[in-house]
Write a protein that holds these residues in place. Structure first.
Motif, mmCIF file in Angstrom:
data_model
loop_
_atom_site.group_PDB
_atom_site.id
_atom_site.type_symbol
_atom_site.label_atom_id
_atom_site.label_comp_id
_atom_site.label_asym_id
_atom_site.label_seq_id
_atom_site.Cartn_x
_atom_site.Cartn_y
_atom_site.Cartn_z
ATOM 1 N N ARG A 137 0.834 -1.219 0.000
ATOM 2 C CA ARG A 137 0.000 0.000 0.000
ATOM 3 C C ARG A 137 0.855 1.250 0.000
ATOM 4 N NH1 ARG A 137 -4.651 -1.753 4.264
ATOM 5 N NH2 ARG A 137 -5.981 -2.797 2.761
ATOM 6 N N ARG A 160 3.941 1.646 -1.104
ATOM 7 C CA ARG A 160 4.590 1.808 -2.409
ATOM 8 C C ARG A 160 3.590 2.274 -3.465
ATOM 9 N NH1 ARG A 160 8.339 -3.578 -2.447
ATOM 10 N NH2 ARG A 160 9.792 -2.886 -0.850
ATOM 11 N N LEU A 161 2.412 1.679 -3.468
ATOM 12 C CA LEU A 161 1.406 2.082 -4.449
ATOM 13 C C LEU A 161 0.962 3.524 -4.243
ATOM 14 C CD1 LEU A 161 -0.812 -1.126 -4.733
ATOM 15 C CD2 LEU A 161 0.765 -0.207 -6.443
ATOM 16 N N SER A 162 0.842 3.958 -2.992
ATOM 17 C CA SER A 162 0.413 5.344 -2.750
ATOM 18 C C SER A 162 1.437 6.340 -3.272
ATOM 19 C CB SER A 162 0.131 5.580 -1.268
ATOM 20 O OG SER A 162 1.326 5.558 -0.524
ATOM 21 N N LEU A 198 3.092 6.034 -5.951
ATOM 22 C CA LEU A 198 3.023 6.069 -7.411
ATOM 23 C C LEU A 198 2.051 7.114 -7.940
ATOM 24 C CD1 LEU A 198 2.980 2.273 -8.255
ATOM 25 C CD2 LEU A 198 4.858 3.880 -8.593
ATOM 26 N N LEU A 208 -1.203 6.911 -8.608
ATOM 27 C CA LEU A 208 -1.968 6.327 -9.715
ATOM 28 C C LEU A 208 -3.062 7.238 -10.264
ATOM 29 C CD1 LEU A 208 -2.361 2.621 -8.519
ATOM 30 C CD2 LEU A 208 -0.782 3.518 -10.215
ATOM 31 N N ALA A 244 -6.502 -0.522 -10.459
ATOM 32 C CA ALA A 244 -6.444 -0.468 -8.995
ATOM 33 C C ALA A 244 -7.823 -0.097 -8.471
ATOM 34 C CB ALA A 244 -5.419 0.570 -8.545
ATOM 35 N N VAL A 258 5.916 -0.765 -10.030
ATOM 36 C CA VAL A 258 4.810 -1.709 -10.213
ATOM 37 C C VAL A 258 5.370 -3.081 -10.564
ATOM 38 C CG1 VAL A 258 2.776 -2.275 -11.603
ATOM 39 C CG2 VAL A 258 3.196 0.087 -10.921
#
Length: 96
Positions: free
Chosen positions: A29, A31-33, A35, A37, A59, A82
């Motif tokens: 979470r 790492r994705l935040s 990015l 997106l 996502a 990713v």
């Protein structure tokens, strides 16, 4: 978390399912935040390359928001993150 990988033949897409422990979910979470997106374009394309790699990311957030992006031979900033997130799953998938 559900992962889906399409083989290079594009004949029989396979869906793989896997469970993550709480610590791994927290790291993913975070790492994705980073990015961002929601700022990604709907589609990225490098028209100077005829044959290459197509990709897509979908996502779905806890509030129901869905972000979709894809491309052909062009990528958003930090796309390597990713790939790195799902490398262990991909390696397991390719082993089986």
């Amino acid at each position: 978390m559900i992962g889906r990988m399409v083989t290079h033949e594009f004949i029989h897409p396979e869906e793989i399912r896997f469970q993550l422990d709480a610590d791994t979910i927290r790291r993913v979470r975070n790492r994705l935040s980073r990015l961002q997106l929601p700022k990604w374009a709907d589609y990225y394309i490098n028209e100077s390359i005829i044959d290459g790699e197509q990709w897509s990311v979908t996502a779905t957030y806890a509030d129901g928001t869905v972000i979709e992006s894809g491309g052909s031979n062009d990528y958003p900033p930090r796309f390597g993150t990713v790939r790195n997130l799902f490398k262990p799953v991909q390696q397991q998938f390719l082993k089986d």
